[in-house]
Structures are given as C-alpha cells and as structure tokens.
Enzyme design. Sequence first.
Site, PDB file in Angstrom:
ATOM      1  N   CYS A  86       0.823  -1.207   0.000  1.00 46.37           N
ATOM      2  CA  CYS A  86       0.000   0.000   0.000  1.00 46.37           C
ATOM      3  C   CYS A  86       0.862   1.264   0.000  1.00 46.37           C
ATOM      4  O   CYS A  86       1.570   1.522  -0.964  1.00 46.37           O
ATOM      5  CB  CYS A  86      -0.990  -0.037   1.164  1.00 46.37           C
ATOM      6  SG  CYS A  86      -2.323   1.157   0.962  1.00 46.37           S
ATOM      7  N   GLY A 229      -2.636 -16.662  37.668  1.00 42.94           N
ATOM      8  CA  GLY A 229      -3.619 -17.620  37.178  1.00 42.94           C
ATOM      9  C   GLY A 229      -3.972 -17.338  35.731  1.00 42.94           C
ATOM     10  O   GLY A 229      -4.664 -18.114  35.098  1.00 42.94           O
ATOM     11  N   GLY A 230      -3.512 -16.212  35.213  1.00 43.49           N
ATOM     12  CA  GLY A 230      -3.771 -15.866  33.821  1.00 43.49           C
ATOM     13  C   GLY A 230      -2.759 -16.519  32.894  1.00 43.49           C
ATOM     14  O   GLY A 230      -1.789 -17.133  33.346  1.00 43.49           O
ATOM     15  N   VAL A 231      -2.997 -16.375  31.599  1.00 44.08           N
ATOM     16  CA  VAL A 231      -2.147 -17.018  30.601  1.00 44.08           C
ATOM     17  C   VAL A 231      -0.707 -16.502  30.670  1.00 44.08           C
ATOM     18  O   VAL A 231       0.241 -17.293  30.688  1.00 44.08           O
ATOM     19  CB  VAL A 231      -2.656 -16.721  29.161  1.00 44.08           C
ATOM     20  CG1 VAL A 231      -1.931 -17.584  28.149  1.00 44.08           C
ATOM     21  CG2 VAL A 231      -4.145 -16.886  29.064  1.00 44.08           C
ATOM     22  N   ASP A 232      -0.563 -15.182  30.709  1.00 44.71           N
ATOM     23  CA  ASP A 232       0.776 -14.617  30.535  1.00 44.71           C
ATOM     24  C   ASP A 232       1.731 -15.003  31.659  1.00 44.71           C
ATOM     25  O   ASP A 232       2.831 -15.492  31.412  1.00 44.71           O
ATOM     26  CB  ASP A 232       0.705 -13.093  30.412  1.00 44.71           C
ATOM     27  CG  ASP A 232      -0.254 -12.663  29.314  1.00 44.71           C
ATOM     28  OD1 ASP A 232      -0.596 -13.516  28.471  1.00 44.71           O
ATOM     29  OD2 ASP A 232      -0.667 -11.494  29.308  1.00 44.71           O
ATOM     30  N   LYS A 380      -0.174 -12.610  21.845  1.00 39.51           N
ATOM     31  CA  LYS A 380      -0.967 -13.476  22.725  1.00 39.51           C
ATOM     32  C   LYS A 380      -1.161 -14.894  22.173  1.00 39.51           C
ATOM     33  O   LYS A 380      -1.004 -15.874  22.885  1.00 39.51           O
ATOM     34  CB  LYS A 380      -2.342 -12.825  22.938  1.00 39.51           C
ATOM     35  CG  LYS A 380      -3.156 -13.457  24.029  1.00 39.51           C
ATOM     36  CD  LYS A 380      -2.783 -12.851  25.338  1.00 39.51           C
ATOM     37  CE  LYS A 380      -3.685 -13.232  26.462  1.00 39.51           C
ATOM     38  NZ  LYS A 380      -3.361 -12.436  27.663  1.00 39.51           N
TER      39      LYS A 380
END
Length: 525
Positions: A86, A229-232, A380
């Site tokens: 572009c 307890g989260g993904v990261d 992520k």
Amino acid sequence: MTNALQDRPVLVVDFGAQYAQLIARRVREASIYSEVVPHTTPVEELLARKPGALILSGGPSSVYASDAPGLDPALLEAGVPVLGICYGFQAMAQALGGTVAKTGRREYGSTVAEVKDTESTLFNGQTPEQSVWMSHGDAVTKAPEGMAVTATTLGAEVAAFEDDEAHRYGVQWHPEVMHSTFGQRVIENFLVRGAGLEPTWTPENVVDEQVARIREQVGEARVLCALSGGVDSSVAAALVQKAIGDQLTCVFVDHGLLRQGEAKQVEQEFVAATGVDLVVVDARERFLSALAGVSDPEEKRKIIGREFIRVFEQAARDVAGSADAEGHPVEYLVQGTLYPDVVESGGGTGAANIKSHHNVGGLPEDLQFSLIEPLRTLFKDEVRQVGLELGVPEGIVWRQPFPGPGLGIRIIGEVTAERLAVLRAADAIVREELSEAGLDREIWQCPVVLLADIRSVGVQGDGRTYGHPVVLRPVSSEDAMTADWSRLPYDLLAKVSNRITNEVAEVNRVTLDITSKPPGTIEWE
Ligand code: XMP
C-alpha cells in the site's frame, strides 16, 4: 550467544498503518520471526539488525503530502529483499523512479485483482483473478525501471510489481488482511521465494531459544514470579521453570476475587503440570476486610492494587530472605510482558506498559529485582502456543482475559463473602454453558456482573422473591480497545437464564448487556 531464530528478523517498517502489527503476525504465522520498527528508525540502525527482509507497511498519508513519512532510498539499495504494501508500495515506486499520481480512482474495500503472471515470485500457485482488500486514493501509474508489473485492478494499472534480480516486490493491496484471498500466500512467497528465508520460527524452537537465553541471563541466581492464574504469567513461569528449575519460586496471592476453580487450577493443576515451586498466600480475609464498606470502583481498584503489592512484598521478602543451600540471592523477577505492550510504548525498544494491578515494579528499594520478560517478543496467540508446547493446562492456556481486581469490580456495590459466592456460582454456570456450546474461543470474554445494590421482585414457587439481577456481558473483540456485544444464540441464553435463576437462589433476574465499546466499557466498573 547465537540467537539463530531472531538472527535475521523480518523488519516491518511502520509508516503509521493500523496494520503493521498484523503484518508482523502474518510473517510469524509463516514461521519466520518478525518485528515492527518505526519508519523514523535511521537506515544504519535498521541494517545493523541484519534483517532477512524488510516489509514497508501501509500508512495514512499520500506520498506527496508535505508531511508524508519519507523512505530513505538507501534502505532499498542495501541488498535486503523488500516488500512494499500500500503506502509502502507507493513510497518504494517513487523512491525508485516510478510515478505515483492522484488518478481519481479511489478503491476502498474488496476489489478483484487480475494477476498477469501466475508463475511470478509473489503469485506462484495462485489463481489469475483474486479478491484483494484495497484502501488507496493515489496509485502507481508507472513502475520503476526493471520492475515487472504482475497485477492490475480497475483502480490501479500497476497494482503489483516484482524485480527478482534486486529482490524488490510490492503490492498495492493489503495481503495481511483476511479479505485478501491469497494474502498469506503472497506474504509467504515473498519471504521464502523472494527473500530465501527459512521457516524455523515454531513454538518448539521458541521454547528452546528462550530456555537457553534465560539460563544465560540468570546463571545461578534465584528468580521470583508473581502468578496470577492468567495465561501470561503462567506461561512465563513455565518457561523460566523449564530453564532453571527450582531456582524459580512462584508466589500466588489468593485474594479471594478469582472465579470458581481458578485458585485450584493454579495450586494443583499448574503445579502438577510444570513442577514449579509455589508459595500460596491465602490473603482472602485480608482483602475482604480492606474492601469492607467500599462501593466506589476506583477506590476498590486502589485497595486491591495496594493490598496486592503489600502481600506480594512480604512474600518476596520471605523468599528472598530464605537463601538456598549455596546462599544464592534472589536477583530476578519474571514478568509476563507481551509484544504489543512493548511496541505500543515506543516501537520495540521502549519500556513496557505493565497493567496496573499486576505491576509489581513498584516494590521498595530493598526489593528491587532485574526483570526477566521471556514473552516480550510474543503476541498473545503465540504465548498460547508456547504454553501448549510447555504442557501448561489447557484451562489456563485458553483462559479468557480476566481483570487483575477480579470479581471485586464485577460486584456493583460492596464486596462481601456472600456476594462473591453468589457471583461465583452464576459465573460458573455461564462459563460452563459457553464451553458446552463451543463458544469459548469465539467470545473474547464474558463478564458476569452482580447488581448487588439493586433488588428486583420476582415470583418463584408460591412466593414472591426479592433478589438481585445479574448482567451477562459477552463481547467479541480483537484487543479489548473496542468491542461489540456477542450475538449469543437465544437457546443458549434461555438455558443460562434458567439455570442461574434455578440454581442460584439469590438471583431472580438475568439480563443481557447489548452495548458496544465505545460507548460502554467491557467491565461495568
Ligand atoms: P474495559 O472495561 O476497560 O476493559 O473495557 C478492557 C479490558 O481490560 C480488562 N480490565 C482490567 N485488567 N486490571 C486488569 O488487569 C484492571 O483493573 C482492569 N480493568 C479492566 C477487562 O477485563 C478487559 O479485558
């Protein structure tokens, strides 16, 4: 240390496109490492990275606007394969002696491109007609010397060009967006056929590389990690654990504001799967007392953040004070910073934005650690792949975003143990039914909000009830900056509503939030 995977990165030169990060992701989907760099980066600096290829992104400007971001021709002369997209395509055409003009034939949205040579480097293996996504006012009207024009559209006679000798390529459209049918193939053809790069960026290799890197960085020192307890944080911890084993100690502060089963998931499943040394601090009572009588959302957030830091600080002191057999000190703190946090805050090299609640960077001086950020180069979805590669439980790998202050900001009104129990029960039903319906990964997240300060009249059995409403807030989103409410099937909503009102005695009404963001936010507080 050699750093094979990131040795010859594909640098996406960002001309202000909303798509630059998306381009980097597409390159990585082709199993080749890529980073976004601002267009203001000096050429020498770009070349010092020894890029395997360059991709010039789109941008909002017209190449002859006085404030148009410039393209230093030296970048094109360095012998590094280049793909212009572009605006990048037009800037490249101009810099190499072609012509860009306002043709008056704007194209926005889906267009058909006529490919002239289906054996060319970019279009090999594709159909002569393909749907492409366009967004341009100006157009290249004359290709630079040596460039073969390989595609046209109604609005752009020169819609793609290729010069195999100089390894320079360009397309007027956006191959990185889904609407361009062969977009990913065009990108892969450029990388592999045009630039001769090898697809070696795989989750398995990323793990091996990070493990080697962490070992080198840490040596014999000890490392601390706050698990949420989260993904990261879970994937970051699992990586560090794989690298240095029991030199790592994880601290999990159970603030009592997690959803049903989540604390157990960390304490049992995660530990069993990864073998991390985990210190659990049961701070449930402490958080409840600190939150007693507080209804104001900002006040709640502040209290939760403050208490978290205090509890973590104490745990960190305890761990740091307990020397291992050889007396090694704790020198490092693991943080689950992701790539988008890094790019947004300064183009790849700046300090990361760390989300408020889990920002444990605000520790006192005697607890200052150096940071280990093993996910700093990952998006992520890549973190999830790495997590799966490491054997992190699927329930954690696929967990939807959940705010640091947890259920504390999903109870409208004061947070009490009873209210938490009610919300937890309703939330568990919603999660169960969404999973059952196979919608987990389609929905960005689905907060369930308890309107604890509101009562609604109902009738159940032979008596009137005076209970509370809950709000379902299912949203679809790419990045949580904007969101739309998810059109869940009526049958599913009916089932959820029935179950909640039957199984959670205190709730007698289930409502659905049908507000987009903006103007609404995802959370209610
Ligand atoms: P909002 O409500 O601002 O939420 O649309 C955007 C995303 O951020 C999450 N969120 C938080 N995450 N600490 C966090 O770690 C917080 O205080 C917080 N507030 C909102 C929210 O769940 C959504 O994914």
